[in-house]
Design an enzyme around this catalytic site. Structure first.
Site, PDB file in Angstrom:
ATOM      1  CB  CYS A 104      10.223   2.186   9.270  1.00 30.20           C
ATOM      2  SG  CYS A 104      11.222   1.854   7.787  1.00 30.20           S
TER       3      CYS A 104
ATOM      4  CG  ASP B 233       7.198   3.370   1.301  1.00 26.81           C
ATOM      5  OD1 ASP B 233       8.237   3.593   0.657  1.00 26.81           O
ATOM      6  OD2 ASP B 233       7.208   3.158   2.522  1.00 26.81           O
TER       7      ASP B 233
HETATM    8  C1  RUB Z   1      10.971   3.064   4.416  1.00 26.64           C
HETATM    9  C2  RUB Z   1       9.599   3.420   4.898  1.00 26.64           C
HETATM   10  C3  RUB Z   1       9.343   4.869   5.202  1.00 26.64           C
HETATM   11  C4  RUB Z   1       8.684   5.526   3.984  1.00 26.64           C
HETATM   12  C5  RUB Z   1       8.638   7.027   4.119  1.00 26.64           C
HETATM   13  O1  RUB Z   1      11.048   1.738   3.927  1.00 26.64           O
HETATM   14  O2  RUB Z   1       8.712   2.603   4.973  1.00 26.64           O
HETATM   15  O3  RUB Z   1       8.466   4.996   6.282  1.00 26.64           O
HETATM   16  O4  RUB Z   1       9.409   5.218   2.811  1.00 26.64           O
HETATM   17  O5  RUB Z   1       9.935   7.565   4.124  1.00 26.64           O
HETATM   18  P1  RUB Z   1      12.392   1.229   3.211  1.00 26.64           P
HETATM   19  P2  RUB Z   1      10.187   9.085   3.698  1.00 26.64           P
HETATM   20  O6  RUB Z   1      13.504   1.402   4.192  1.00 26.64           O
HETATM   21  O7  RUB Z   1      12.128  -0.180   2.860  1.00 26.64           O
HETATM   22  O8  RUB Z   1      12.614   2.100   1.993  1.00 26.64           O
HETATM   23  O9  RUB Z   1       9.363   9.920   4.622  1.00 26.64           O
HETATM   24  O10 RUB Z   1      11.661   9.295   3.873  1.00 26.64           O
HETATM   25  O11 RUB Z   1       9.740   9.226   2.294  1.00 26.64           O
END
Ligand code: RUB
Length: 306
Positions: free
Chosen positions: A129, A198
């Protein structure tokens, strides 16, 4: 309620803003904008506006405790203020928002500093991701002069892996882009896995992009350390009281637009990685075992449990 809040919530819903940190930052800035644009005449009216904004922002994405914690904290600062004038209360929102954003930035730097040390020279890092926290950590490792490469999944159905790949290429990091179902084939050549988060539950389980749980199992099978990088404020206090972290289910159109009518399509955005498969959570407190997050939260952020 300020139009800005609705617009921001809509952008979050449509993934124009993605990733837990960016979602939280957008929500905080929306509250700041609301305070700047308010037409409220009394404290009561202003509080009503803030609470409506909270409902709208919380509804934009279900699995975002960092955003919820940020919004709750900022509103609590206004509730705890004895000021009566709307101008003064708007100033409280503005100051609290700036403070929260500053702390968030400091956490990101701290996590990158700690996490970059886990990347050895010539390591192959596997990620999934797009996490801004992960890419910042990799940026730091690069600045520290580490030579490493990354294997990155495309992340169906909405391809956030492409954002990661572009960012890594811009940093000059050799990046191999694979389809999600090739994860097992490429795990063998990885030295470690680093993913974002998340949500973190009271038991120390981590919720991240759909497929993360499978990648953790593959890392376990291949005996590769699996790290989660996360601000502590992604902890969800509601899970302490028994609530499950809600897993957002998104539109089937993201998976197959124009699919046969009777086909059942499911599109959960996230899954749960059990703590047993997590080598360590890399957070502001250092590299810690996932089950200790709740205790750390009690020490560092007691207000979250109120
Ligand atoms: C994004 C996702 C990321 C976390 C952490 O999912 O799963 O790994 O949100 O991101 P989506 P960060 O694209 O559905 O939002 O480290 O930027 O908080």
């Amino acid at each position: 309620m300020a139009q800005t809040v609705r617009v921001v919530a809509d952008k979050i819903r449509k993934l124009e803003v993605q990733g837990a940190r960016n979602v939280a930052i957008a929500a905080i800035k929306a509250l700041e904008a609301l305070a700047g644009e308010t037409t409220a005449k009394t404290r009561k009216e202003f509080m009503t506006e803030l609470k409506e904004a909270r409902v709208t922002l919380f509804a934009s994405r279900a699995t975002e405790p960092l955003m919820r914690n940020a919004v709750r904290w900022i509103i609590s600062q206004v509730e705890n203020s004895s000021k009566e004038k709307v101008d003064a209360l708007a100033e409280v929102v503005s100051l609290s928002s700036s403070q929260f954003l500053k702390n968030l930035e400091a956490s990101k730097e701290c996590i990158a500093e700690i996490g970059a040390k886990r990347i050895r020279d010539n390591a192959v890092v596997f990620t999934h991701c797009h996490s801004s926290t992960v890419t910042h950590l990799l940026r730091k490792a690069k600045e520290d002069g580490k030579a490493f490469e990354v294997v990155c999944t495309e992340t169906r159905p909405v391809f956030q892996g492409r954002i990661t790949a572009k960012e890594l290429l811009a940093l000059g990091v050799k990046t191999t882009f694979i389809v999600d179902s090739a994860a097992r084939s490429f795990m063998r050549q990885a030295d470690l896995v680093i993913v974002g988060a998340d949500a973190i539950t009271s038991e120390g389980n981590v919720i991240n992009k759909i497929g993360t749980g499978t990648i953790a199992l593959l890392a376990h099978e291949a005996r590769k350390p699996f790290y989660v990088v996360s601000e502590l404020l992604k902890f969800d206090p509601d899970t302490v009281c028994g609530d499950y972290e809600e897993i957002e289910e998104r539109s089937p159109d993201e998976v197959w637009k124009g699919a046969p009518e009777k086909l059942v399509i499911r599109n959960p955005a996230f899954d749960v990685t059990r703590r047993d498969f997590i080598h360590g959570v890399i957070c502001e407190e250092g590299v810690i075992p996932p089950h200790s997050v709740k205790e750390v939260m009690h020490r560092q952020f007691p207000w979250i449990f109120k």
